[in-house]
Design a protein around this motif. Structure first.
Motif, mmCIF file in Angstrom:
data_model
loop_
_atom_site.group_PDB
_atom_site.id
_atom_site.type_symbol
_atom_site.label_atom_id
_atom_site.label_comp_id
_atom_site.label_asym_id
_atom_site.label_seq_id
_atom_site.Cartn_x
_atom_site.Cartn_y
_atom_site.Cartn_z
ATOM 1 N N ASP A 269 40.622 43.671 34.195
ATOM 2 C CA ASP A 269 40.588 43.829 32.239
ATOM 3 C C ASP A 269 40.930 43.075 31.661
ATOM 4 O O ASP A 269 41.377 42.385 30.974
ATOM 5 C CB ASP A 269 41.967 44.917 32.284
ATOM 6 C CG ASP A 269 41.941 45.441 31.269
ATOM 7 O OD1 ASP A 269 41.071 45.256 29.934
ATOM 8 O OD2 ASP A 269 42.464 46.328 30.420
ATOM 9 N N THR A 270 39.251 42.173 30.785
ATOM 10 C CA THR A 270 39.026 41.154 30.893
ATOM 11 C C THR A 270 39.373 41.122 29.074
ATOM 12 O O THR A 270 39.799 40.901 28.537
ATOM 13 C CB THR A 270 37.605 40.697 30.570
ATOM 14 O OG1 THR A 270 36.810 42.063 30.423
ATOM 15 C CG2 THR A 270 37.757 39.808 32.004
ATOM 16 N N THR A 271 39.457 42.893 28.496
ATOM 17 C CA THR A 271 39.659 43.044 27.268
ATOM 18 C C THR A 271 41.189 42.969 27.258
ATOM 19 O O THR A 271 41.475 42.408 25.556
ATOM 20 C CB THR A 271 39.296 45.101 26.962
ATOM 21 O OG1 THR A 271 37.883 44.633 27.660
ATOM 22 C CG2 THR A 271 39.318 44.503 25.869
ATOM 23 N N ASN A 272 42.234 43.123 27.831
ATOM 24 C CA ASN A 272 43.222 43.283 27.215
ATOM 25 C C ASN A 272 44.128 42.166 28.209
ATOM 26 O O ASN A 272 45.464 42.010 27.507
ATOM 27 C CB ASN A 272 44.123 44.774 27.545
ATOM 28 C CG ASN A 272 43.486 46.157 27.231
ATOM 29 O OD1 ASN A 272 43.928 46.098 25.660
ATOM 30 N ND2 ASN A 272 43.104 47.174 27.954
ATOM 31 N N GLY A 273 43.544 41.200 28.088
ATOM 32 C CA GLY A 273 43.918 40.000 28.981
ATOM 33 C C GLY A 273 45.010 40.315 30.927
ATOM 34 O O GLY A 273 45.951 40.011 30.575
ATOM 35 N N ILE A 274 44.750 41.681 31.341
ATOM 36 C CA ILE A 274 45.326 42.086 32.307
ATOM 37 C C ILE A 274 44.664 42.314 33.673
ATOM 38 O O ILE A 274 43.329 42.144 33.222
ATOM 39 C CB ILE A 274 45.865 43.654 32.175
ATOM 40 C CG1 ILE A 274 46.582 43.812 31.143
ATOM 41 C CG2 ILE A 274 46.838 44.491 33.367
ATOM 42 C CD1 ILE A 274 47.976 42.822 30.669
ATOM 43 N N LYS A 275 44.932 41.493 34.983
ATOM 44 C CA LYS A 275 44.434 40.685 36.257
ATOM 45 C C LYS A 275 45.353 41.808 36.788
ATOM 46 O O LYS A 275 46.643 41.738 37.038
ATOM 47 C CB LYS A 275 44.779 39.717 36.119
ATOM 48 C CG LYS A 275 43.574 39.951 37.613
ATOM 49 C CD LYS A 275 43.080 38.185 38.307
ATOM 50 C CE LYS A 275 42.414 37.788 39.657
ATOM 51 N NZ LYS A 275 42.563 36.340 39.390
ATOM 52 N N TYR A 276 44.825 43.336 37.442
ATOM 53 C CA TYR A 276 45.671 43.448 39.171
ATOM 54 C C TYR A 276 45.283 42.872 40.104
ATOM 55 O O TYR A 276 43.611 42.486 40.568
ATOM 56 C CB TYR A 276 45.431 45.192 38.962
ATOM 57 C CG TYR A 276 45.836 45.833 37.911
ATOM 58 C CD1 TYR A 276 46.378 46.339 37.579
ATOM 59 C CD2 TYR A 276 44.982 45.858 36.578
ATOM 60 C CE1 TYR A 276 47.042 46.950 36.368
ATOM 61 C CE2 TYR A 276 45.045 45.936 35.090
ATOM 62 C CZ TYR A 276 46.707 47.240 34.653
ATOM 63 O OH TYR A 276 46.437 47.590 34.026
ATOM 64 N N THR A 277 45.883 42.492 40.876
ATOM 65 C CA THR A 277 45.704 42.233 42.819
ATOM 66 C C THR A 277 45.953 43.338 43.588
ATOM 67 O O THR A 277 47.460 42.878 43.514
ATOM 68 C CB THR A 277 46.014 40.352 42.538
ATOM 69 O OG1 THR A 277 45.499 40.071 41.546
ATOM 70 C CG2 THR A 277 45.199 40.128 43.841
#
Length: 431
Positions: free
Chosen positions: A98-106
């Motif tokens: 989620d580049t908009t909110n600066g969140i990365k899910y792995t």
């Protein structure tokens, strides 16, 4: 908290090195094929650096944790019981950024830090129980014959490449560009979990504790299309209703499924009923025909409130049934509902229109009746629910009989599942 040397000894035991001394030596690991003859023995070996292992331990013990949650200001990781062991062979990692909110899910095998965190937890339990020989996960003591296949030119055998595979479970790791409190990470986790379950149809379950994690007895199911899971969730969902949805998906029993999906609807009864009551009262008291000086108008208002709040004890169809109808009107669009039901069962729409629920005499659904469709959907769901939860012998004709009525109840699952999903989605907030 387990000491570094206790952690190092567990690492040694996992990799077949049983005599680890409390010193700063590296750990030399030899992976031997036990099926080869002595003359043909093939070996692979690597070294676990004491310096790197000490650094890993220090990083883990300085990071916060709560049960199986492992978190810092910028990251969060939790073990996931996907419930279907064959899915561990899927192409990992699955990354949703989620580049908009600066969140990365792995979503993948656990990080090396999380693996170490789990082993330190095991060491702590062993210490508390004074049991240094027992209480060790059997999966971590399995032969190494198949582990050599994980090594290649790009990623040779190492602690980092082998230990996550030996742990054998998956984890969800969430990374944030900005520091976030734990509760925010939990909300992100809930959002990811619902989106995963909604798109895949599989329950995403957390282990209750580390003992459950290492003593699994799960059944396998089909494959997931992982291509549809690589986009990050963009909505924040209510944790409690996602838990009800999770319970429904994790069960094969239509009774539990139906009740759990119904709990999603019931969760919003008070909120929506109150909202509707306030809106209707506001309309009445602001109507130009209303006057607080007119006794008849005041009495009419009192009767309206009394009738809206009444509960018919005999039928049990008072404001709960009315509240369900309000919830459906608030969150469920009929066209969306029909589309979602059809995606699960192409024959369900026609079935609901032409068939009652026989064991509780719940009505058919007139999909084309724009005025009455919500009432009949509410009655069908509510009458079925009453039949499941009430077992009075005096109402034998309206009582659900397990096993006898199970197949018919199963036909109602697409309806309540679709309703629950639309309520969860349409009551959510955009992240």
């Amino acid at each position: 908290m387990a000491t570094y040397y206790e952690f190092k000894k567990i690492i040694g035991r996992v990799f077949g090195c049983g005599n680890i001394e409390e010193n700063d030596d590296d750990i030399a690991v030899v992976i031997q094929n036990r099926y080869s003859s002595r003359e043909e023995t093939t070996m692979s070996d690597f070294t676990i650096s004491n310096i790197e292992l000490q650094e890993l331990y220090n990083n883990v013990v300085s990071t916060s944790s709560e049960n199986l949650e492992f978190f810092s200001g910028n990251s969060y990781e939790i073990a996931i019981d996907l419930d279907y062991p064959l899915l561990r062979g899927e192409p990992y990692p699955v990354i949703a950024d989620d580049t908009t909110n600066g969140i990365k899910y792995t979503f993948s095998f656990p990080s090396i830090e999380y693996c170490a965190f789990l082993l330190i937890n095991i060491a702590d339990i062993r210490n508390r129980q004074g049991n240094q020989r027992g209480l060790f996960p059997m999966r971590l003591l399995r032969p190494f014959d198949n582990l050599r296949r994980y090594g290649n030119d790009e990623e040779p055998l190492s602690l980092q490449s082998l230990l996550p595979r030996m742990i054998g479970e998956l984890s969800l790791k969430i990374e944030s560009a900005e520091c976030k409190p734990l509760e925010t990470f939990r909300k992100y986790k809930t959002s990811f979990a619902f989106q995963f379950m909604y798109r895949s149809g599989f329950a995403l379950i957390e282990f209750s504790d580390i003992e459950e994690m290492f003593h699994l007895n799960r059944t396998t199911r089909g494959r997931i299309n992982f291509e549809q899971l690589d986009s990050p969730p963009l909505r924040e969902y209510t944790v409690d209703v996602v838990d009800y949805y999770k319970l429904a998906l994790s069960s094969n029993d239509p009774y539990i499924k139906f009740i759990s999906f119904y709990h999603v609807m019931e969760y919003f009864y008070d909120e929506v009923f109150k909202k509707k009551m306030i809106a209707d009262l506001r309309d009445k008291i602001t109507n130009p025909g209303f006057s607080y000086r007119n006794d008849d108008k005041i009495y009419e208002m009192a009767l309206f409130v009394k009738n809206r709040l009444r509960m018919n004890d005999e039928s049990g169809q008072g404001n709960e049934l009315e509240s369900l109808k309000f919830v459906l009107n608030e969150y469920v669009a009929i066209d969306e509902l029909k589309n979602r039901i059809s995606s699960m069962d192409s024959t369900a729409i026609a079935y609901y229109q032409t068939n009652k629920v026989i064991f509780c005499n719940a009505p058919a659904i007139p999909w084309t009746d724009l005025q009455g469709v919500y009432t009949q959907i509410a009655r069908r769901i509510y009458f079925t629910r009453n039949s499941l939860v009430h077992s009075k012998s005096g109402k034998n004709q309206e009582r659900y009989k397990p096993y006898k009525d199970e197949r018919q109840l199963q036909k109602e699952i697409p309806l309540v599942k679709a309703v629950a999903e639309l309520i969860i989605i349409n009551s959510s907030l955009i992240i």
